[in-house]
Design a protein around this motif. Structure first.
Motif, PDB file in Angstrom:
ATOM      1  N   ILE A  68      36.888  70.749  59.126  1.00  0.00           N
ATOM      2  CA  ILE A  68      36.419  72.093  59.481  1.00  0.00           C
ATOM      3  C   ILE A  68      35.118  72.047  60.286  1.00  0.00           C
ATOM      4  CG2 ILE A  68      35.648  74.336  58.576  1.00  0.00           C
ATOM      5  CD1 ILE A  68      37.714  74.230  56.514  1.00  0.00           C
ATOM      6  N   GLU A  69      34.233  71.097  59.949  1.00  0.00           N
ATOM      7  CA  GLU A  69      32.913  71.115  60.597  1.00  0.00           C
ATOM      8  C   GLU A  69      32.763  70.066  61.689  1.00  0.00           C
ATOM      9  OE1 GLU A  69      30.075  70.947  57.395  1.00  0.00           O
ATOM     10  OE2 GLU A  69      30.845  72.799  56.519  1.00  0.00           O
ATOM     11  N   GLY A  70      33.737  69.157  61.806  1.00  0.00           N
ATOM     12  CA  GLY A  70      33.626  68.065  62.786  1.00  0.00           C
ATOM     13  C   GLY A  70      33.519  68.595  64.208  1.00  0.00           C
ATOM     14  N   ALA A  71      32.652  67.945  65.009  1.00  0.00           N
ATOM     15  CA  ALA A  71      32.414  68.429  66.375  1.00  0.00           C
ATOM     16  C   ALA A  71      33.566  68.041  67.296  1.00  0.00           C
ATOM     17  CB  ALA A  71      31.107  67.861  66.893  1.00  0.00           C
ATOM     18  N   SER A  72      34.254  66.925  66.999  1.00  0.00           N
ATOM     19  CA  SER A  72      35.352  66.521  67.885  1.00  0.00           C
ATOM     20  C   SER A  72      36.651  66.450  67.071  1.00  0.00           C
ATOM     21  CB  SER A  72      35.046  65.157  68.492  1.00  0.00           C
ATOM     22  OG  SER A  72      34.933  64.221  67.442  1.00  0.00           O
ATOM     23  N   VAL A  73      37.772  66.406  67.790  1.00  0.00           N
ATOM     24  CA  VAL A  73      39.079  66.381  67.121  1.00  0.00           C
ATOM     25  C   VAL A  73      39.445  64.932  66.791  1.00  0.00           C
ATOM     26  CG1 VAL A  73      41.531  66.895  67.380  1.00  0.00           C
ATOM     27  CG2 VAL A  73      39.821  68.490  68.245  1.00  0.00           C
TER      28      VAL A  73
END
Ligand code: 6PG
Length: 245
Positions: A212-217
């Motif tokens: 949910i909070e990760g900047a990249s996929v």
């Protein structure tokens, strides 16, 4: 995506109640709009309490069972009476206890090779939705879960199934138990009107935060982004315990 909502419930029982309430609300809305309700269920253990609650009040009598069609987002290639069968679990928890006819229940076929079974399920989807080849079917509701490795459905990190653009269903091998599986692909999942992730327990807290909070996929579950629909994350407090805010 229309809207993303994150709901946190105190524990797994209230999570199951909230899931059942959302299921019954969407079923009633779709019945009013389209005269039927088409849902795809997930496997694993998290949705099982919700499935059992759907057979009881106050949910049971709000669901238009005779107008409901049930599919699966993924399946392990095992017989229906195997403990690992997603269909088998849903049959015991839900399908044997509600008034649905066999032609409303669409398990992934197990009597072919995984490759043939995936193609057969895709054909069943096209037939059911009467979709022209260029159109992707639209499920009213898709329920998903996540694994501690960030997988969802049977879309596992690093596998080529994640890049599938044409087929609606593909065979894969992976997960726990490590068996052949069939899974719906991202273009089909992301075309749904409503997608609800159910996530419960402390074990899922670190991966849930990264998803949910990760900047990249980085994880398959982050690739779930409904094209036109809504996305809901339904969590219990333990699963949400590492999130900010
Ligand atoms: C499957 C699933 C899978 C599941 C997650 C979470 O058939 O394995 O559909 O994507 O939703 O692995 O499983 P749990 O609910 O058991 O943690």
């Amino acid at each position: 995506m229309k809207e993303m909502t994150i709901i946190t419930e105190p524990d797994e029982v209230s999570l199951a109640h909230r899931g059942a309430a959302i299921f019954s609300r969407i079923a009633a809305e779709r019945l009013a709009l389209r005269g039927r309700f088409v849902v795809a269920l997930s496997g694993g253990s998290t949705p099982r309490p919700m499935h059992r609650m759907l057979c009881e009040e106050p949910y049971f009598s709000t669901i238009p069972w005779s107008r409901t069609h049930i599919f699966w987002v993924d399946e392990r290639c095992v017989p229906a009476d195997d403990l690992a069968s997603n269909y088998g679990a849903a049959r015991a928890d839900l399908l044997d206890r509600v008034p649905v006819l066999p032609d409303q229940v669409h398990p992934m076929p197990m009597d072919f090779s995984p490759e043939e079974a995936a193609a057969a399920y895709q054909e069943e989807l096209v037939r059911f939705f009467q979709s022209p080849p260029s159109k992707i079917p639209v499920f009213d509701l898709i329920i998903l879960g996540i694994g501690t490795d960030g997988h969802t459905a049977s879309l596992f990190p690093g596998q080529s199934a994640l890049r599938e653009q044409k087929r609606l269903v593909v065979p894969v091998r992976g997960g726990d138990p490590l068996v052949d599986r069939l899974t719906m692909t991202l273009p089909l999942l992301n075309n749904a009107g409503e997608i609800v992730f159910l996530v419960s327990g402390k074990k899922k807290a670190p991966i849930l935060k990264s998803i949910i909070e990760g900047a990249s996929v980085q994880y398959p579950a982050q690739m779930i982004r409904p094209v036109h629909g809504n996305l809901t994350w339904l969590l219990d407090r333990e699963a949400a315990s590492q999130r900010h805010g």
